[in-house]
Scaffold this motif. Structure first.
Motif, PDB file in Angstrom:
ATOM      1  N   PRO A 127      -0.665   8.603   7.989  1.00 30.73           N
ATOM      2  CA  PRO A 127      -0.793   8.946   6.566  1.00 30.73           C
ATOM      3  C   PRO A 127       0.200   9.994   6.079  1.00 30.73           C
ATOM      4  CG  PRO A 127      -2.952   8.800   7.586  1.00 30.73           C
ATOM      5  CD  PRO A 127      -1.963   8.688   8.696  1.00 30.73           C
ATOM      6  N   SER A 166       2.255   6.988  -6.553  1.00 30.76           N
ATOM      7  CA  SER A 166       1.170   7.827  -7.073  1.00 30.76           C
ATOM      8  C   SER A 166       1.373   9.290  -6.707  1.00 30.76           C
ATOM      9  CB  SER A 166      -0.179   7.343  -6.532  1.00 30.76           C
ATOM     10  OG  SER A 166      -0.475   6.042  -7.008  1.00 30.76           O
ATOM     11  N   ALA A 167       1.987   9.531  -5.547  1.00 29.44           N
ATOM     12  CA  ALA A 167       2.211  10.903  -5.079  1.00 29.44           C
ATOM     13  C   ALA A 167       3.487  11.511  -5.660  1.00 29.44           C
ATOM     14  CB  ALA A 167       2.285  10.920  -3.554  1.00 29.44           C
ATOM     15  N   GLU A 175       0.833  -1.212   0.000  1.00 28.80           N
ATOM     16  CA  GLU A 175       0.000   0.000   0.000  1.00 28.80           C
ATOM     17  C   GLU A 175       0.867   1.261   0.000  1.00 28.80           C
ATOM     18  OE1 GLU A 175      -2.336  -3.406   1.592  1.00 28.80           O
ATOM     19  OE2 GLU A 175      -0.332  -2.605   1.963  1.00 28.80           O
ATOM     20  N   TRP A 176       1.929   1.257   0.796  1.00 32.35           N
ATOM     21  CA  TRP A 176       2.807   2.432   0.851  1.00 32.35           C
ATOM     22  C   TRP A 176       3.593   2.593  -0.446  1.00 32.35           C
ATOM     23  CZ3 TRP A 176       2.726   6.715   3.308  1.00 32.35           C
ATOM     24  CH2 TRP A 176       2.187   6.802   4.595  1.00 32.35           C
ATOM     25  N   ARG A 231       2.734   1.744  -3.418  1.00 32.18           N
ATOM     26  CA  ARG A 231       1.830   2.247  -4.459  1.00 32.18           C
ATOM     27  C   ARG A 231       1.443   3.707  -4.218  1.00 32.18           C
ATOM     28  NH1 ARG A 231      -0.857  -2.972  -3.559  1.00 32.18           N
ATOM     29  NH2 ARG A 231      -0.104  -4.445  -5.131  1.00 32.18           N
ATOM     30  N   SER A 232       1.124   4.053  -2.979  1.00 30.11           N
ATOM     31  CA  SER A 232       0.668   5.417  -2.702  1.00 30.11           C
ATOM     32  C   SER A 232       1.801   6.428  -2.862  1.00 30.11           C
ATOM     33  CB  SER A 232       0.070   5.508  -1.289  1.00 30.11           C
ATOM     34  OG  SER A 232       1.053   5.284  -0.297  1.00 30.11           O
TER      35      SER A 232
END
Length: 220
Positions: free
Chosen positions: A212, A107-108, A100-101, A103-104
């Motif tokens: 987050p 994306s950022a 999850e990290w 990928r995020s």
């Protein structure tokens, strides 16, 4: 935003084994299989005590002082071949929060690298098994550096390949030597797990527990 002032990228430099995934069982099985053919037995505690060491160091202890360089190389190479076959055949799951990290952050706009003390072929087979292609941009392994952690070289090489300066990098590690390497490189760090990572700027039991805004706040 994935970039800082001007065009300076921000980067996350990941340790691999024990941070993004746990392949300790594959390492244990590989050592057992190879050492059995050498007439050598090690306990699970002896195996765990070698984490973070290179094969040459490990085998000098397990095979004894009479073991020459050729035997050490042969046994070490056989173990790594066995290890890679296990990963390729059985696969490996990312640790909680890892995928999850990755990928995020991608994306950022954050740039990402793996900085590992493992042999390149091991890093490549794990990277493929974790399906992180296109998300993690460069892999730095044992063959790319002259000194292992806690020397900072592995993370400095990774940052250079990504075009990121040390102050724009966050290292994620599960081992004391890796946290020390990050500090010596002038980078912020996240310590993960139950190891001796208390010197990190941020310590969590699991990547799934990271707030987050953790990476944003570390780099600013």
């Amino acid at each position: 935003m994935g970039r800082g002032e001007g065009s300076r990228p921000r980067a996350v430099l990941w340790d691999l084994d024990g941070t993004l995934a746990d392949s300790s069982e594959y390492h244990w099985r590989s050592w057992q299989a190879v050492l059995e053919s050498e007439g050598v037995t090690v306990t699970r505690d002896e195996f765990f005590a070698t984490f973070g060491q290179r094969n040459e160091e490990i085998l000098r202890g397990w095979l004894g002082r009479s073991a020459d360089a050729a035997r050490i190389q042969r046994v070490g190479d056989a173990k790594e071949v066995a290890y890679r076959s296990y990963v390729a055949a059985e696969g490996i799951a990312p640790l909680p929060g890892a995928a999850e990290w990755v990928r995020s952050l991608h994306s950022a706009g954050w740039r990402q690298a793996i900085g590992s003390s493992a042999p390149r072929l091991n890093v490549e087979v794990m990277h493929e098994a974790l399906a992180f292609q296109g998300l993690i941009e460069t892999l730095v392994s044992a063959e790319d550096v002259r000194a292992g952690k806690p020397d900072p070289e592995v993370f400095l090489v990774a940052a250079s390949r990504l075009g990121a300066t040390p102050e724009r990098c966050v290292v994620v590690e599960d081992a004391e030597a890796g946290i020390e390497a990050a500090c010596r490189a002038g980078m912020r760090s996240v310590g993960v797990g139950s190891g001796n990572v208390g010197a990190a700027d941020l310590v969590v039991a699991s990547l799934a527990d990271l707030p987050p805004e953790a990476f944003e706040e570390l780099v600013g």
